[in-house]
Design an enzyme around this catalytic site. Structure first.
Site, PDB file in Angstrom:
ATOM      1  N   THR A 440       4.736  -8.393  19.316  1.00 46.59           N
ATOM      2  CA  THR A 440       5.506  -8.226  20.651  1.00 46.59           C
ATOM      3  C   THR A 440       5.326  -6.987  21.345  1.00 46.59           C
ATOM      4  OG1 THR A 440       7.517  -7.999  19.823  1.00 46.59           O
ATOM      5  CG2 THR A 440       6.930 -10.328  19.821  1.00 46.59           C
ATOM      6  N   THR A 458       4.781 -11.747  24.340  1.00 46.14           N
ATOM      7  CA  THR A 458       4.294 -11.722  22.846  1.00 46.14           C
ATOM      8  C   THR A 458       2.944 -12.718  22.723  1.00 46.14           C
ATOM      9  OG1 THR A 458       4.976 -12.484  20.651  1.00 46.14           O
ATOM     10  CG2 THR A 458       5.879 -13.653  22.300  1.00 46.14           C
ATOM     11  N   ASN A 460       2.581 -13.759  19.314  1.00 47.45           N
ATOM     12  CA  ASN A 460       3.255 -13.656  17.896  1.00 47.45           C
ATOM     13  C   ASN A 460       2.720 -12.860  16.980  1.00 47.45           C
ATOM     14  OD1 ASN A 460       5.034 -15.090  16.357  1.00 47.45           O
ATOM     15  ND2 ASN A 460       3.722 -16.504  15.568  1.00 47.45           N
ATOM     16  N   GLU A 478       1.839 -19.299  18.242  1.00 47.51           N
ATOM     17  CA  GLU A 478       3.278 -19.423  18.307  1.00 47.51           C
ATOM     18  C   GLU A 478       4.112 -20.567  17.615  1.00 47.51           C
ATOM     19  OE1 GLU A 478       6.126 -16.532  19.235  1.00 47.51           O
ATOM     20  OE2 GLU A 478       4.307 -16.446  20.693  1.00 47.51           O
TER      21      GLU A 478
END
Length: 637
Positions: A440, A458, A460, A478
């Site tokens: 992030t 982000t 991830n 994600e």
């Protein structure tokens, strides 16, 4: 000084000076002896004097009446002006002067954001431009293939909004799709529907002032003309990417490897593939990706790696605009993102901490950190009550949990359970398996009109799924932020965060804005952080340093941090980092406090726990600070 000529006083009530000369009579008149005035009174000197006196009094009376009229008019006019000023103060938007700032983890991106403000843009323009820049220089943390949360606040009008463009599960998703899957991190099944591009477009369309193309062009130029690799990018490649796990056809290898090695800090690289992609985004907007050729290539890349993403998934993605959650911190208002972000967890922790009534002298006391660690445990212990409120099965439960987290009375009940001991996990809340998430990036902006933006982005894990299209777009992973059965220690999963088609996974991201609605020139702070679950404690500690321990912003961000998330380990991490950028060249958590916390398992870490990028403003003075932990720089004017 200008002189004022005084008028000649005329007892006859005339301004003509010649009237003061009495013309002699042209003929004589004999008096009538039988008349009452036969004594020639009209012509007597006494009568003439009386006539002159009477005329003078009348003239002075007229002047007095004029003077009173002038006085009354002046008073009435002053009264009207006063009322108008009062109405202006209370009815028109509060005009708060001041400077502007942009803070990111990359100095060049902060500068690009600030340039938009100098061109006449606002905080939203600056945030959008800086976000695209971060996707070029720090692709390990964000980009078109990811998502995020944006918090907006206009301090003059007291208008606030929260924008959710978090990635969501594709339509073909099932609760067990990742269970037992080998190499989940780089599988196409780990990729959720991206939201960043649509999110930035939506916010800009509603609140931006500069042309969309103007905001993207600086990043196109960077990608095409090249830039120097940052220390953070080089470290992310060297320490967090295993070459053996990266698909051989991933653009990641072609872009960031030179002569068989990852690029090093200071190396000069270009990204022509991404430059061409951003040109399409500049000219076509989100349509270039959602339904366009960029999206088709993205879907193909993901599905070739085992994914089930479709063009329809991209076309159906929507940005959610909601109201921020609101809590209090002393006499200030705290704005946060609602679930599925961790804004409610930040609010719960702050509600608990402020009940300890700490002062500036509390910061060096072991008991202070004992209470802080235990508070973190309660926060993470209850985090499992959250998920995506869009899920109809758990919507009411998640909304009720959020209301609890914002309640000061609920925080007080938990605070009563805080003592000088450490307890088993179930003492602090539901025992639920945590979801690992990493990476992030966060940026904070304030413009000269006091519009504030707190934005966390982000993909991830570092570089997401490591799947990079030929267009230079990295795909997120994600889906790993959802709860599924083979996560750590086989603990019960969070049913409210299970994989469900169309839902958005629970996130650690927590963009935050703090201000005082009653005293607009009091301290206001725009903040947020990066680095997974450490985001939550990083934001809380920075605000605690500012509001409880009376630190200025730089000191509040620089101060060594601790982190405790209850599961999967009861370890409390503390920073044991030495850095030239930190105060005095050191950023080491005090060993005397570590040794005094005998009820906790204290574990040192050699890297910064989180990166907090923040702005504070008190009266007209702006302080902006980029966390040294990622080597960022703030840009202000």
């Amino acid at each position: 000084m200008e002189s004022i000529e005084q008028p000649i006083f005329n007892p006859y009530g005339t301004d003509d000076k010649d009237d003061l000369i009495v013309d002699p009579p042209t003929h004589s008149t004999r008096a009538n002896p039988s008349s009452p005035t036969s004594n020639n009174e009209d012509a007597s000197p006494v009568h003439a004097a009386k006539s002159l006196l009477s005329a003078g009094k009348e003239a002075m009376s007229q002047q007095n009446r004029g003077l009173w009229i002038i006085i009354i008019c002046t008073v009435v006019f002053a009264f009207i002006i006063t009322i108008a000023l009062i109405l202006t103060i209370y009815l028109l938007p509060r005009q708060i002067s001041g400077h502007a700032a942009v803070v990111t983890e990359v100095g060049e991106c902060s500068r690009i954001g600030l340039d938009q403000l100098k061109k006449g843009g606002n905080a939203v323009d600056a945030a959008v431009a800086a976000a695209f820049c971060l996707g070029v220089i720090h692709p390990q943390s964000s980009g078109i293939g990811g998502g995020g949360f944006l918090l907006f606040h206009d301090h003059k009008s007291d208008e606030s909004a929260a924008y959710n463009f978090r990635e969501k599960a594709p339509a073909a998703s099932t609760p067990t799709m990742l269970t037992g899957l080998h190499n989940k991190e780089t599988s196409g099944l780990s990729v959720a529907v991206p939201g960043e591009l649509k999110g930035l477009w939506a916010v800009h369309s509603e609140r931006g002032s500069l042309d969309w193309s103007t905001l993207i062009q600086p990043s196109i130029d960077l990608a095409r003309n090249g830039f120097n690799v940052t220390r953070n990018l080089a470290d992310s490649l060297a320490h967090h990417v295993d070459v053996s796990t990266v698909p051989a056809d991933s653009g990641l290898l072609q872009t960031f490897r030179i002569n068989g090695r990852w690029v090093s800090a200071g190396d000069f690289i270009t990204r022509p593939d991404l430059a061409a992609t951003l040109e399409m985004v500049r000219d076509q907007g989100p349509a270039a990706f959602y339904g366009g050729p960029l999206g088709e290539n993205f879907v193909s890349t993901v599905n070739n790696a085992g994914g089930k993403l479709t063009k329809k998934d991209l076309l159906g993605y929507t940005v959610l605009k909601t109201k921020p959650i609101v809590s209090t911190l002393k006499d200030h208002r705290v704005l946060g993102m609602p679930a599925p972000s961790s804004g409610p967890v930040v609010a719960l922790m702050l509600n608990m901490l402020q009940g300890f009534n700490w002062t500036a002298h509390s910061t060096g006391l072991p008991l202070t950190f004992q209470h802080m660690i235990e508070t973190f445990k309660f926060g993470f212990g209850h985090r499992g009550l959250l998920g995506d409120p869009a899920n109809p099965e758990f919507k009411e439960d998640i909304e009720n949990a959020t209301a609890l987290f914002l309640s000061e009375s609920f925080a007080a009940k938990l605070r009563e359970k805080v003592d000088n001991s450490s307890h088993d996990a179930d003492y602090y809340g539901p025992v639920i398996a945590p979801t690992p998430n990493l990476g992030t990036t966060h940026l904070s902006v304030i413009d000269s009109s006091e519009v504030m933006v707190s934005l966390t982005l982000t993909i991830n894990y570092w570089f997401g799924s490591k799947l990079m299209t030929s267009d230079g777009i990295l795909a997120n992973n994600e889906m790993l932020d959802f709860s599924f059965s083979d996560q750590p220690d086989e603990l019960p999963i969070n049913e409210r965060n299970q994989i469900v088609a169309g839902m958005r996974p629970l996130s650690s991201m927590a963009p935050t804005i703090v201000y005082n609605p009653q005293h607009p020139c009091a301290t206001r702070i725009i903040t947020g952080a990066s680095n997974a679950t450490h985001i939550i404690t990083g934001v809380v500690e920075t605000l605690a340093n500012s509001f409880f321990f009376d630190m200025d912003l730089k000191a509040a961000v620089n101060a060594p941090r601790i982190h405790q998330q209850l599961l999967p380990s009861d370890d409390t991490l503390y920073e044991n980092v030495q850095s030239e950028a930190a105060p005095g060249g050191r950023d080491v958590f005090p060993m005397e406090i570590v040794q005094a916390l005998t009820s906790q398992t204290m574990v040192p870490v050699s890297e910064g726990l989180s990166c907090v990028n923040a702005i504070s403003k008190l009266n007209d003075a702006v302080e902006a600070y980029a966390d040294w932990r990622k080597g960022g720089h703030a840009a202000t004017y």
